[in-house]
Design a protein around this motif. Structure first.
Motif, PDB file in Angstrom:
ATOM      1  N   SER A   1       3.590 -10.779  -3.321  1.00 49.23           N
ATOM      2  CA  SER A   1       4.924 -11.345  -3.536  1.00 49.23           C
ATOM      3  C   SER A   1       4.973 -12.312  -4.711  1.00 49.23           C
ATOM      4  O   SER A   1       6.060 -12.744  -5.104  1.00 49.23           O
TER       5      SER A   1
ATOM      6  N   ASN B   1      11.614 -12.108  -0.397  1.00 49.62           N
ATOM      7  CA  ASN B   1      10.348 -12.516   0.187  1.00 49.62           C
ATOM      8  C   ASN B   1      10.592 -13.351   1.431  1.00 49.62           C
ATOM      9  O   ASN B   1      11.673 -13.908   1.634  1.00 49.62           O
TER      10      ASN B   1
ATOM     11  N   GLU C   1       4.623 -16.278   5.007  1.00 52.85           N
ATOM     12  CA  GLU C   1       3.633 -15.575   4.198  1.00 52.85           C
ATOM     13  C   GLU C   1       2.226 -16.116   4.431  1.00 52.85           C
ATOM     14  O   GLU C   1       1.254 -15.380   4.330  1.00 52.85           O
TER      15      GLU C   1
ATOM     16  N   ASN D   1      13.883 -13.205  -3.861  1.00 51.14           N
ATOM     17  CA  ASN D   1      12.761 -12.930  -4.750  1.00 51.14           C
ATOM     18  C   ASN D   1      13.293 -12.746  -6.159  1.00 51.14           C
ATOM     19  O   ASN D   1      14.040 -11.816  -6.437  1.00 51.14           O
TER      20      ASN D   1
END
Length: 279
Positions: free
Chosen positions: A120, A251, A257, A270
């Motif tokens: 990402s 994202n 994450e 994103n």
């Protein structure tokens, strides 16, 4: 002792390359996402220095339990034979787990949701090598294959392989793209492209982190060796850098994450999706 020395040299090399990237201005303005530095710092603290070593110990105990009679069974194998066998086996296992992770992207499989953190980032530099979900340390096949090799008595071959994998990750994630000029060279270009069927170049791995023109996250799954990509039809040798780095769309929050599936939070935009051309 030898393995610690190998890793120590690679770590020093990674720090030198990282500092060179920073001093040359290659990190300026690339960390645009909120929480990016916290994600990198916590991954280093929790992943590489805590969870990673703990997982290595746990996997060693698993092999000891599953294969009690095979401890040191291959200790007499000469290094000239053990090293290529360990490298090919490690790369083969990584290729397939890595490929399965990406093939699960559309259905948001657990393997992909953990691996996506590494993809990402909307930039490429040495820090991306350290940008991982903490649970990837459990999933990554290198932890399992290298622990098995050490358990079977191939410790030196495993140590060299671990160091080479780490060093090559630094080379292929770096923002210094020396290979572009070589690939375009009238004489050496064709030879280099032929070599890229066996060895992963920075261009091959940068393509794997991109989308749009010359971006193909569904190709180039090897770490050091592209021979398995070549054999199984997933090799893409680029002409230059991909149009964009990262993942098109949105994202997850940086905490998700870092530790999905333990933490699940809302998405954030994103910036890589802006201006995406068709593949």
């Amino acid at each position: 002792m030898e393995m610690r020395a190998y890793i120590g040299f690679v770590t020093l090399g990674a720090v030198i390359v990282l500092l060179a990237e920073i001093l040359s201005g290659r990190h300026k303005g690339v960390y645009k996402r909120k929480g990016e530095f916290r994600l990198l710092a916590l991954n280093m603290a929790l992943g590489r220095f805590l969870i990673g070593p703990a997982v290595a110990v746990g996997i060693a105990m698993i092999w000891s339990t599953l294969l009690p009679r095979y401890r040191g069974a291959l200790a007499d194998m000469p290094l000239w034979l053990a090293l290529p066998l360990v490298m090919l086996f490690a790369e083969f296992c990584f290729y397939w787990v890595h490929r399965w992770a990406h093939q699960g992207a559309k259905r948001r499989s657990l393997l992909w949701m953990i691996h996506r953190t590494h993809h990402s980032a909307t930039y490429m530099n040495v820090s991306v090598w350290m940008r991982l979900n903490v649970f990837w340390y459990v999933m990554i096949p290198n932890a399992w294959t290298m622990s098995l090799a050490i358990y079977l008595g191939l410790g030196k071959a495993a140590g060299i392989t671990i160091a080479l994998i780490a060093a090559w990750n630094v080379v292929t994630h770096s923002d210094f793209r020396w290979d572009d000029a070589v690939r375009r060279h009238k004489t050496f270009g064709p030879l280099f492209r032929a070599l890229e069927h066996v060895i992963v170049s920075p261009g091959i791995h940068h393509t794997h982190h991109g989308f749009g023109k010359d971006g193909a996250s569904y190709r180039n799954y090897g770490v050091m060796l592209s021979v398995w990509d070549w054999a199984f039809g997933t090799l893409h040798i680029p002409d230059g850098r991909p149009y964009r780095y990262g993942l098109p769309g949105h994202n997850a929050h940086w905490l998700e994450e870092l530790a999905y599936p333990l933490i699940r939070m809302g998405p954030q935009k994103n910036e890589a999706e802006a201006g995406q051309p068709p593949n």
